[in-house]
Design an enzyme around this catalytic site. Structure first.
Site, mmCIF file in Angstrom:
data_model
loop_
_atom_site.group_PDB
_atom_site.id
_atom_site.type_symbol
_atom_site.label_atom_id
_atom_site.label_comp_id
_atom_site.label_asym_id
_atom_site.label_seq_id
_atom_site.Cartn_x
_atom_site.Cartn_y
_atom_site.Cartn_z
ATOM 1 N N ARG A 68 0.836 -1.202 0.000
ATOM 2 C CA ARG A 68 0.000 0.000 0.000
ATOM 3 C C ARG A 68 0.877 1.261 0.000
ATOM 4 O O ARG A 68 0.606 2.237 -0.684
ATOM 5 C CB ARG A 68 -0.846 -0.039 1.280
ATOM 6 C CG ARG A 68 -2.141 0.658 1.207
ATOM 7 C CD ARG A 68 -2.939 0.343 2.452
ATOM 8 N NE ARG A 68 -3.902 -0.709 2.251
ATOM 9 C CZ ARG A 68 -5.026 -0.573 1.561
ATOM 10 N NH1 ARG A 68 -5.325 0.565 0.995
ATOM 11 N NH2 ARG A 68 -5.859 -1.584 1.433
ATOM 12 N N ARG A 94 -9.829 3.436 -3.283
ATOM 13 C CA ARG A 94 -8.646 3.014 -2.523
ATOM 14 C C ARG A 94 -8.520 3.891 -1.294
ATOM 15 O O ARG A 94 -8.794 5.103 -1.366
ATOM 16 C CB ARG A 94 -7.355 3.203 -3.345
ATOM 17 C CG ARG A 94 -7.283 2.410 -4.605
ATOM 18 C CD ARG A 94 -7.210 0.934 -4.397
ATOM 19 N NE ARG A 94 -6.016 0.495 -3.679
ATOM 20 C CZ ARG A 94 -5.834 -0.757 -3.256
ATOM 21 N NH1 ARG A 94 -6.758 -1.664 -3.458
ATOM 22 N NH2 ARG A 94 -4.725 -1.089 -2.627
ATOM 23 N N ILE A 95 -8.097 3.279 -0.222
ATOM 24 C CA ILE A 95 -7.800 4.079 0.973
ATOM 25 C C ILE A 95 -6.388 4.612 0.796
ATOM 26 O O ILE A 95 -5.487 3.850 0.444
ATOM 27 C CB ILE A 95 -7.884 3.195 2.242
ATOM 28 C CG1 ILE A 95 -9.303 2.656 2.394
ATOM 29 C CG2 ILE A 95 -7.451 3.975 3.468
ATOM 30 C CD1 ILE A 95 -9.453 1.624 3.490
ATOM 31 N N ASN A 110 -13.185 14.029 -0.836
ATOM 32 C CA ASN A 110 -13.762 12.754 -1.280
ATOM 33 C C ASN A 110 -15.285 12.862 -1.304
ATOM 34 O O ASN A 110 -15.889 13.501 -0.443
ATOM 35 C CB ASN A 110 -13.351 11.645 -0.303
ATOM 36 C CG ASN A 110 -13.898 10.288 -0.694
ATOM 37 O OD1 ASN A 110 -13.767 9.861 -1.840
ATOM 38 N ND2 ASN A 110 -14.526 9.599 0.247
ATOM 39 N N HIS A 112 -18.777 10.841 -0.939
ATOM 40 C CA HIS A 112 -19.247 9.592 -0.343
ATOM 41 C C HIS A 112 -20.777 9.564 -0.362
ATOM 42 O O HIS A 112 -21.417 10.527 0.058
ATOM 43 C CB HIS A 112 -18.742 9.456 1.094
ATOM 44 C CG HIS A 112 -19.150 8.155 1.705
ATOM 45 N ND1 HIS A 112 -18.603 6.960 1.304
ATOM 46 C CD2 HIS A 112 -20.070 7.860 2.648
ATOM 47 C CE1 HIS A 112 -19.163 5.980 1.989
ATOM 48 N NE2 HIS A 112 -20.063 6.494 2.806
ATOM 49 N N SER A 139 -22.175 13.095 0.737
ATOM 50 C CA SER A 139 -21.342 14.039 1.490
ATOM 51 C C SER A 139 -20.036 14.256 0.750
ATOM 52 O O SER A 139 -19.547 13.360 0.053
ATOM 53 C CB SER A 139 -20.995 13.466 2.871
ATOM 54 O OG SER A 139 -22.151 13.104 3.596
ATOM 55 N N GLU A 146 -8.665 8.369 8.354
ATOM 56 C CA GLU A 146 -9.844 7.601 8.755
ATOM 57 C C GLU A 146 -10.785 7.441 7.552
ATOM 58 O O GLU A 146 -11.176 8.451 6.948
ATOM 59 C CB GLU A 146 -10.573 8.390 9.836
ATOM 60 C CG GLU A 146 -11.213 7.544 10.886
ATOM 61 C CD GLU A 146 -11.900 8.446 11.900
ATOM 62 O OE1 GLU A 146 -12.978 8.069 12.346
ATOM 63 O OE2 GLU A 146 -11.370 9.529 12.184
ATOM 64 N N ASP A 148 -13.575 7.611 5.160
ATOM 65 C CA ASP A 148 -14.802 8.425 5.096
ATOM 66 C C ASP A 148 -15.027 9.199 6.401
ATOM 67 O O ASP A 148 -16.169 9.463 6.794
ATOM 68 C CB ASP A 148 -16.032 7.548 4.787
ATOM 69 C CG ASP A 148 -15.880 6.787 3.467
ATOM 70 O OD1 ASP A 148 -15.289 7.349 2.533
ATOM 71 O OD2 ASP A 148 -16.341 5.644 3.384
ATOM 72 N N GLU A 177 -25.787 14.191 -6.428
ATOM 73 C CA GLU A 177 -24.371 14.121 -6.049
ATOM 74 C C GLU A 177 -23.533 14.935 -7.045
ATOM 75 O O GLU A 177 -22.586 15.617 -6.664
ATOM 76 C CB GLU A 177 -23.925 12.658 -6.030
ATOM 77 C CG GLU A 177 -22.548 12.462 -5.438
ATOM 78 C CD GLU A 177 -22.119 11.002 -5.433
ATOM 79 O OE1 GLU A 177 -21.726 10.516 -4.383
ATOM 80 O OE2 GLU A 177 -22.174 10.349 -6.495
HETATM 81 C C1 GRF Z 1 -20.203 7.923 -6.361
HETATM 82 O O1 GRF Z 1 -21.475 7.582 -5.934
HETATM 83 C C2 GRF Z 1 -19.340 8.266 -5.174
HETATM 84 O O2 GRF Z 1 -20.056 8.808 -4.122
HETATM 85 C C3 GRF Z 1 -18.811 6.925 -4.778
HETATM 86 O O3 GRF Z 1 -18.606 6.247 -6.001
HETATM 87 C C4 GRF Z 1 -19.483 6.750 -6.984
HETATM 88 C C5 GRF Z 1 -18.661 7.149 -8.165
HETATM 89 O O4 GRF Z 1 -19.383 7.332 -9.317
HETATM 90 N N1 GRF Z 1 -17.664 7.052 -3.943
HETATM 91 P P1 GRF Z 1 -18.685 7.856 -10.650
HETATM 92 O O5 GRF Z 1 -17.472 6.992 -10.913
HETATM 93 O O6 GRF Z 1 -18.318 9.302 -10.452
HETATM 94 O O7 GRF Z 1 -19.721 7.677 -11.707
#
Ligand code: GRF
Length: 221
Positions: A68, A94-95, A110, A112, A139, A146, A148, A177
């Site tokens: 990693r 990936r973390i 990020n 989420h 979000s 940590e 998310d 989103e």
């Molecule tokens: C999104 O829903 C994001 O919140 C999550 O993965 C999805 C990515 O979608 N982490 P895309 O690759 O932008 O279409």
């Protein structure tokens, strides 16, 4: 004149959020320069979106690295090469560790698909439905070590319908989103957001709660 915000986007899959940023850039809403896209998955559909938008991209398959830490170090070098002002993890599965977190503190955000701190990790739609929640959402948060868990900048809320499946809920959340990522990156492009000592500051004032995306796509406390 201020330069457009140099933005690098990290993806692993479809890249629909990357596309939302590209579209907002093209329409003139967002003053950003998406300088580079990095994917850890070689055949991520988002790479085609980057190519169509004329954005250079790199593939960094995590399987090619023995640890990693080595992956993180290579990722940090790639990010640094483009000298971004902002790095958006948009579906980057990936973390990431200290080798990336340290040099880019306060610049990594990020997306989420949950109303954090609820439902960190994966499977958020099913978990929200199974819990009998009436609302779900997405979000955007600063990235910390940590998962998310970093300070939340902004959120969007949608209702959960009684007949929702994880798929129908995801399909309804997705466009909101996209609106959220555009509105949030807009704040960065106007240099209105900062992270300091684990808190989010908007226009220099500490935010006690995440900004919420309104129906008119503006973010308000
Ligand atoms: C999104 O829903 C994001 O919140 C999550 O993965 C999805 C990515 O979608 N982490 P895309 O690759 O932008 O279409």
């Amino acid at each position: 004149m201020k330069q457009p915000l140099k933005t690098t986007v990290l993806i692993s899959g479809g890249g629909s959020n990357l596309q939302a940023l590209v579209d907002a850039r093209d329409s003139g809403r967002l003053e950003i320069d998406i300088t580079h896209v990095i994917s850890n998955v070689a055949d991520a559909a988002g790479l085609d979106r980057a190519a169509r938008a004329g954005i250079s991209s790199s593939v960094l398959p995590h399987g090619n690295f023995s640890s990693r830490e080595e992956f993180d170090q290579a990722l940090a070098v790639l990010i640094a090469a483009n000298q971004p002002d902002l790095v958006v993890l948009a579906g980057f599965m990936r973390i990431i560790g200290q080798a990336v977190l340290e040099p880019f503190q306060g610049m990594l955000i990020n997306l989420h698909p949950s109303l954090l701190p609820l439902y960190r990790g994966t499977g958020t739609y099913l978990r929200a439905i199974e819990a009998g929640d009436r609302h779900h959402g997405a979000s955007i948060h600063f990235v910390t070590e940590e998962l998310d868990g970093g300070p939340v900048i902004s959120q969007v809320v949608i209702p959960i319908k009684s007949d929702d499946s994880p798929e129908s809920l995801a399909a309804r959340l997705s466009p909101r989103e996209h609106d959220l990522v555009v509105a949030t990156v807009e704040l960065f492009s106007k240099h209105r957001v900062e992270c300091s000592e684990g808190s989010v500051f908007i226009d220099g004032k500490e935010n006690s709660a995440p900004l919420m995306l309104q129906p008119d796509n503006q973010l308000h406390p």
